[in-house]
Design an enzyme around this catalytic site. Structure first.
Site, PDB file in Angstrom:
ATOM      1  N   ASP A  38     -23.294 -16.159   8.938  1.00 43.05           N
ATOM      2  CA  ASP A  38     -23.199 -14.692   9.067  1.00 43.05           C
ATOM      3  C   ASP A  38     -22.059 -14.104   8.228  1.00 43.05           C
ATOM      4  O   ASP A  38     -21.772 -12.906   8.318  1.00 43.05           O
ATOM      5  CB  ASP A  38     -23.019 -14.297  10.537  1.00 43.05           C
ATOM      6  CG  ASP A  38     -21.780 -14.923  11.157  1.00 43.05           C
ATOM      7  OD1 ASP A  38     -21.009 -15.576  10.420  1.00 43.05           O
ATOM      8  OD2 ASP A  38     -21.574 -14.765  12.372  1.00 43.05           O
ATOM      9  N   GLY A  39     -21.392 -14.927   7.444  1.00 40.48           N
ATOM     10  CA  GLY A  39     -20.340 -14.408   6.557  1.00 40.48           C
ATOM     11  C   GLY A  39     -18.932 -14.576   7.089  1.00 40.48           C
ATOM     12  O   GLY A  39     -17.958 -14.357   6.371  1.00 40.48           O
ATOM     13  N   GLU A  40     -18.814 -14.961   8.349  1.00 39.85           N
ATOM     14  CA  GLU A  40     -17.452 -15.136   8.892  1.00 39.85           C
ATOM     15  C   GLU A  40     -16.761 -16.289   8.188  1.00 39.85           C
ATOM     16  O   GLU A  40     -17.387 -17.279   7.796  1.00 39.85           O
ATOM     17  CB  GLU A  40     -17.524 -15.407  10.406  1.00 39.85           C
ATOM     18  CG  GLU A  40     -17.917 -14.189  11.192  1.00 39.85           C
ATOM     19  CD  GLU A  40     -18.098 -14.488  12.676  1.00 39.85           C
ATOM     20  OE1 GLU A  40     -17.900 -15.652  13.087  1.00 39.85           O
ATOM     21  OE2 GLU A  40     -18.452 -13.552  13.420  1.00 39.85           O
ATOM     22  N   ASP A 170       5.705  11.302  -9.674  1.00 40.58           N
ATOM     23  CA  ASP A 170       5.687  12.152  -8.482  1.00 40.58           C
ATOM     24  C   ASP A 170       7.037  12.025  -7.780  1.00 40.58           C
ATOM     25  O   ASP A 170       7.866  11.184  -8.155  1.00 40.58           O
ATOM     26  CB  ASP A 170       4.508  11.831  -7.529  1.00 40.58           C
ATOM     27  CG  ASP A 170       4.482  10.380  -7.066  1.00 40.58           C
ATOM     28  OD1 ASP A 170       5.556   9.745  -7.043  1.00 40.58           O
ATOM     29  OD2 ASP A 170       3.389   9.889  -6.725  1.00 40.58           O
ATOM     30  N   LYS A 194       3.599  16.604  -8.490  1.00 40.46           N
ATOM     31  CA  LYS A 194       2.212  16.190  -8.217  1.00 40.46           C
ATOM     32  C   LYS A 194       1.860  16.405  -6.759  1.00 40.46           C
ATOM     33  O   LYS A 194       2.694  16.199  -5.881  1.00 40.46           O
ATOM     34  CB  LYS A 194       2.067  14.711  -8.563  1.00 40.46           C
ATOM     35  CG  LYS A 194       0.741  14.073  -8.143  1.00 40.46           C
ATOM     36  CD  LYS A 194       0.790  12.548  -8.184  1.00 40.46           C
ATOM     37  CE  LYS A 194       0.748  11.952  -6.793  1.00 40.46           C
ATOM     38  NZ  LYS A 194       0.631  10.479  -6.761  1.00 40.46           N
ATOM     39  N   ARG A 196      -1.310  15.199  -4.106  1.00 46.11           N
ATOM     40  CA  ARG A 196      -2.551  14.410  -4.028  1.00 46.11           C
ATOM     41  C   ARG A 196      -3.628  15.246  -3.356  1.00 46.11           C
ATOM     42  O   ARG A 196      -3.420  15.802  -2.282  1.00 46.11           O
ATOM     43  CB  ARG A 196      -2.302  13.107  -3.267  1.00 46.11           C
ATOM     44  CG  ARG A 196      -3.532  12.234  -3.197  1.00 46.11           C
ATOM     45  CD  ARG A 196      -3.233  10.795  -2.877  1.00 46.11           C
ATOM     46  NE  ARG A 196      -2.654  10.030  -3.975  1.00 46.11           N
ATOM     47  CZ  ARG A 196      -3.315   9.621  -5.059  1.00 46.11           C
ATOM     48  NH1 ARG A 196      -4.587   9.929  -5.217  1.00 46.11           N
ATOM     49  NH2 ARG A 196      -2.700   8.928  -5.992  1.00 46.11           N
ATOM     50  N   ASP A 220       6.080   3.692 -11.913  1.00 49.99           N
ATOM     51  CA  ASP A 220       5.553   3.891 -10.561  1.00 49.99           C
ATOM     52  C   ASP A 220       5.510   2.533  -9.870  1.00 49.99           C
ATOM     53  O   ASP A 220       5.616   1.503 -10.537  1.00 49.99           O
ATOM     54  CB  ASP A 220       4.150   4.516 -10.628  1.00 49.99           C
ATOM     55  CG  ASP A 220       3.834   5.348  -9.399  1.00 49.99           C
ATOM     56  OD1 ASP A 220       4.566   5.242  -8.400  1.00 49.99           O
ATOM     57  OD2 ASP A 220       2.846   6.111  -9.439  1.00 49.99           O
ATOM     58  N   GLY A 226      -5.402   5.143 -11.518  1.00 53.36           N
ATOM     59  CA  GLY A 226      -4.763   5.593 -12.760  1.00 53.36           C
ATOM     60  C   GLY A 226      -4.619   7.107 -12.813  1.00 53.36           C
ATOM     61  O   GLY A 226      -4.039   7.656 -13.755  1.00 53.36           O
ATOM     62  N   GLY A 227      -5.113   7.802 -11.776  1.00 52.20           N
ATOM     63  CA  GLY A 227      -5.079   9.270 -11.778  1.00 52.20           C
ATOM     64  C   GLY A 227      -3.672   9.841 -11.852  1.00 52.20           C
ATOM     65  O   GLY A 227      -3.425  10.827 -12.562  1.00 52.20           O
TER      66      GLY A 227
END
Ligand code: R5P
Length: 309
Positions: A38-40, A170, A194, A196, A220, A226-227
Site C-alpha cells: 500500500d506504499g507504507e 525582503d 516585498k 508575499r 537569501d 525563484g519568485g
C-alpha cells in the site's frame, strides 16, 4: 576518531551522508528500506548501531512529508536498536517558513515538525541556516546550527571586485545580508520591499538603501520558486542598473522550472549549498559543499563529555 560514531543516511540526499562519512572516515550504516504494497515505508538499520552515537542525516526537501516520515522511522529504528544517543542532522529543514499563523485558523507547520522531532524521538538536532532564527524556542531538543552562509561567502570572495552592494530581497533577509556584507567586506546594502501574495507570487513596492552600480549580490536563505529573487532582479534593473547580478542562497529548493526562470534573467552566477540534492544544474550554478562543516560539527558533538545542550 570516536569509535562508536555511526552515520545513517536517509534517502532524501543520495550524496551528502556519504560525503560526511568520507570526511569522518566512517562507513555509512547499512539501511534496508522497503515499501508495503500500500506504499507504507518499512525501514530497518544494521543492529550494530547498538550503543553507538548515531547521526541520521536527512534533508527535508520535496517530497517533504515522505522524507519526514523516513527520518522518524530511521530514528525509531536506531532507538529500538539501542543507539546510545541519537542526533538528527537536517541540512534543509522543511516547513520552517510556516513558523506562525498568518491567518486565523492556520496550522503552524514548524511547530508540528518540532513536536515530531521532540525529546521522545531524538536527543538533539543539527540544522543548517534554518529559515527562522527563533528555532531554539520552538524545538524542545538542543540544536546546533551550522552556517551555510559562511562557505558560500568564501566562494564569492574572489569574485567580487570594485563597487558592490549586498541586496536583501525582503525584510526577513536583512540580518542575513548584514552577515554576508561583513563576510565579504562590503559596506553598501539595499533592501527590497516585498510582500508575499501567495506561495508562488510576490509583489514588490520599492528598493531602499545604498545605490547599486557595480555588482549586486542578492542573498537569501532559500530559493523555492525563484519568485522572490526574480522580483528583486527586476527592481534592481529598474532602479539600480547594476553591471552584474550574483545570487547566493543556502538552500536551493528549486521547484520545477525555477533555475531556468532565474537564469533567463541574465543572472551572472547563482551559488547555493548542497543542503539539497540538486543534480544536472547548469554551469552558472555553483554548489558549495557542506560535508566538511557538518563533519566538523558531528566530530565536536561526538567528543566524550559533550552532552546534549
Ligand atoms: C522568505 O521569507 C524566504 O526567505 C525566501 O525569500 C522565500 O521563501 C523564497 O521563496 P521563492 O523562491 O518561492 O520566492
Amino acid at each position: 576518531m570516536v569509535s562508536d560514531l555511526a552515520i545513517v543516511g536517509g534517502s532524501s540526499h543520495p550524496g551528502l551522508p556519504g560525503r560526511i562519512g568520507e570526511t569522518l572516515g566512517v562507513d555509512l550504516v547499512d539501511v534496508r528500506s522497503k515499501r508495503f504494497p500500500d506504499g507504507e515505508l518499512d525501514v530497518s538499520v544494521d543492529p550494530a548501531v547498538r550503543g553507538c552515537d548515531v547521526y541520521v542525516v536527512q534533508s527535508l526537501g520535496p517530497p517533504v512529508n515522505e522524507h519526514l516520515i523516513e527520518l522518524l522511522l530511521l530514528g525509531d529504528a536506531c532507538r529500538r536498536a539501542n543507539a546510545r544517543r541519537l542526533t538528527a542532522v537536517i541540512p534543509y529543514l522543511g516547513y520552517a517558513r510556516k513558523d506562525r499563523r498568518t491567518s486565523p485558523g492556520d496550522a503552524v507547520g514548524l511547530a508540528v515538525v518540532a513536536d515530531l522531532l521532540g525529546p521522545s524521538r531524538i536527543d538533539r538536532a543539527v540544522l543548517v541556516d534554518p529559515h527562522v532564527t527563533q528555532v531554539d524556542s520552538i524545538f524542545r531538543v538542543p540544536l546546533e546550527v551550522v552556517s551555510g552562509m559562511q562557505p558560500i561567502a568564501e566562494e564569492l570572495k574572489g569574485d567580487i571586485a570594485g563597487e558592490a552592494v549586498v541586496v536583501a530581497p525582503d525584510l526577513g533577509a536583512v540580518a542575513l545580508a548584514e552577515r554576508y556584507a561583513r563576510a565579504l567586506g562590503i559596506e553598501e546594502m539595499s533592501v527590497v520591499r516585498k510582500t508575499r501574495v501567495s506561495g508562488s507570487d510576490v509583489s514588490v513596492t520599492g528598493l531602499v538603501g545604498d545605490s547599486v552600480g557595480g555588482s549586486a549580490i542578492i542573498v537569501d536563505d532559500m530559493i523555492s520558486t525563484g519568485g522572490t529573487i526574480a522580483a528583486a532582479v527586476r527592481i534592481l534593473r529598474e532602479q539600480g542598473s547594476p553591471e552584474r547580478i550574483v545570487v547566493a542562497a543556502t538552500h536551493g529548493v528549486f521547484v520545477e522550472g525555477a533555475v531556468d526562470a532565474l537564469l533567463s534573467l541574465q543572472i551572472e552566477r547563482l551559488v547555493v549549498s548542497d543542503s539539497l540534492p540538486n543534480t544536472d544544474l547548469p554551469a552558472e550554478v555553483t554548489v558549495v559543499g557542506l560535508a566538511r562543516s557538518l563533519a566538523d560539527t558531528i566530530l565536536r558533538l561526538s567528543q566524550p563529555g559533550h552532552s546534549p545542550g
